[in-house]
Design an enzyme around this catalytic site. Structure first.
Site, mmCIF file in Angstrom:
data_model
loop_
_atom_site.group_PDB
_atom_site.id
_atom_site.type_symbol
_atom_site.label_atom_id
_atom_site.label_comp_id
_atom_site.label_asym_id
_atom_site.label_seq_id
_atom_site.Cartn_x
_atom_site.Cartn_y
_atom_site.Cartn_z
ATOM 1 C CE LYS A 1 28.774 28.688 33.194
ATOM 2 N NZ LYS A 1 27.789 29.629 32.652
ATOM 3 C CG HIS B 1 29.564 27.830 37.144
ATOM 4 N ND1 HIS B 1 30.852 28.161 36.786
ATOM 5 C CD2 HIS B 1 28.941 28.993 37.432
ATOM 6 C CE1 HIS B 1 31.000 29.474 36.852
ATOM 7 N NE2 HIS B 1 29.852 30.015 37.250
#
Ligand code: NAD
Length: 263
Positions: free
Chosen positions: A149, A145
């Site tokens: 995040k 990600h």
């Protein structure tokens, strides 16, 4: 529906998902009651002071905030009798217990991932896990990600792990191996492994790998635009309106073969 309530509300309206939800709600032709956010409002959307105000004004709250907000939101939405579409990830077992408690009084759709493709991966993961013996096939889940995040492994990775565990008829918590580092010892038989990469602006990539000595089988999902999650969450919000109390998953919304709901 209680009187005075109409349309959808967004918790976390100024966030990456919140802004996209404004567009998707408009695209669905649904009314937006407003939102809440620590960071203030967005354009001309109504900003409520707190979750109680928002819950009292709308039929469904779509929530993409932070795990620390979940327990308070659960209690407040249950009290207000307002349906809840919950996309926030990184929930603890206690948070999830509070979500389940709220679902005794209101309809809740809780999904670590609102993309239709990922939900198909969840269904396939359970099927693959029940066909491939744990003693022969090691299950590993790799996710990547964007650099912003805050939680790992991703809620989706944990959801895939749960699906594998369900296919093997074990509890994920008993077999999870996450974040290996240093002298870890050999891989435990039957373990479900997790590894997380963070970097750039990757919206979300997940690979489930079954590795035996003789073959590898992998299933990969790549999300290119977080709009897929916002569109799925709005679809869930349209679906959950007027439903009886209960804890629903995206599988229920999509009418797919049910896999385990988040605990
Ligand atoms: P973000 O940081 O851009 O946005 C979160 C917003 O929530 C921020 O504007 C923040 O100010 C606000 N906020 C946090 N706590 C709050 C509180 N208690 N009250 C009011 N506002 C609060 O993050 P994002 O990328 O939009 O993601 C939000 C959450 O959704 C994360 O947990 C993320 O992992 C999750 N997510 C889930 C899916 C899914 O499909 N389920 C998809 C994408 C992101």
């Amino acid at each position: 529906m209680m009187s005075g309530k109409s349309g959808f509300g967004i918790a976390g309206i100024a966030g990456r998902m919140g802004r996209m939800l404004i567009e998707e709600i408009a695209a669905a032709g649904a009314p937006l009651a407003g939102g809440i956010d620590h960071d203030g409002g967005v354009n001309d959307a109504t900003l409520f002071a707190d979750i109680a105000g928002l819950a009292g004004a709308c039929e469904v709250v779509i929530d993409f905030t932070h795990a620390s907000a979940v327990r308070g939101h659960a209690r407040m939405l249950a009290r207000a009798g307002t349906a809840w579409v919950l996309g926030t990830t990184g929930l603890s077992a206690e948070d999830e217990a509070e979500v389940a408690r709220a679902a005794q009084s209101v309809a809740v759709v809780y999904a670590p991932n609102f993309s239709p493709g990922v939900n198909l991966v969840l269904a396939l993961a359970a099927q693959m896990a029940s066909a491939l013996p744990a003693a022969v096939y090691d299950a590993e889940i790799l996710e990547m990600h964007h650099r912003q995040k805050v939680d790992a492994p991703s809620g989706t990775a944990i959801g895939i792990g749960r699906a594998v565990a369900q296919g093997r008829r074990v509890a994920l918590e008993d077999v999870m191996e996450s974040g290996r580092d240093g002298h870890t010892g050999a891989r435990k038989p039957g373990a479900i492994g997790f590894a997380a990469l963070r970097g750039g602006q990757v919206v979300g990539e997940h690979t489930l790998l079954f590795a035996s000595a003789d073959e590898h089988i992998s299933l990969t999902h790549r999300a290119f635009d977080r709009r897929v999650f916002a569109a799925g969450a709005v679809r869930a919000a349209l679906w959950v309106r007027g439903r009886p109390a209960g804890l629903y998953s995206m599988m229920d919304v999509l009418g797919m073969v049910p896999t385990p709901k988040p605990a």
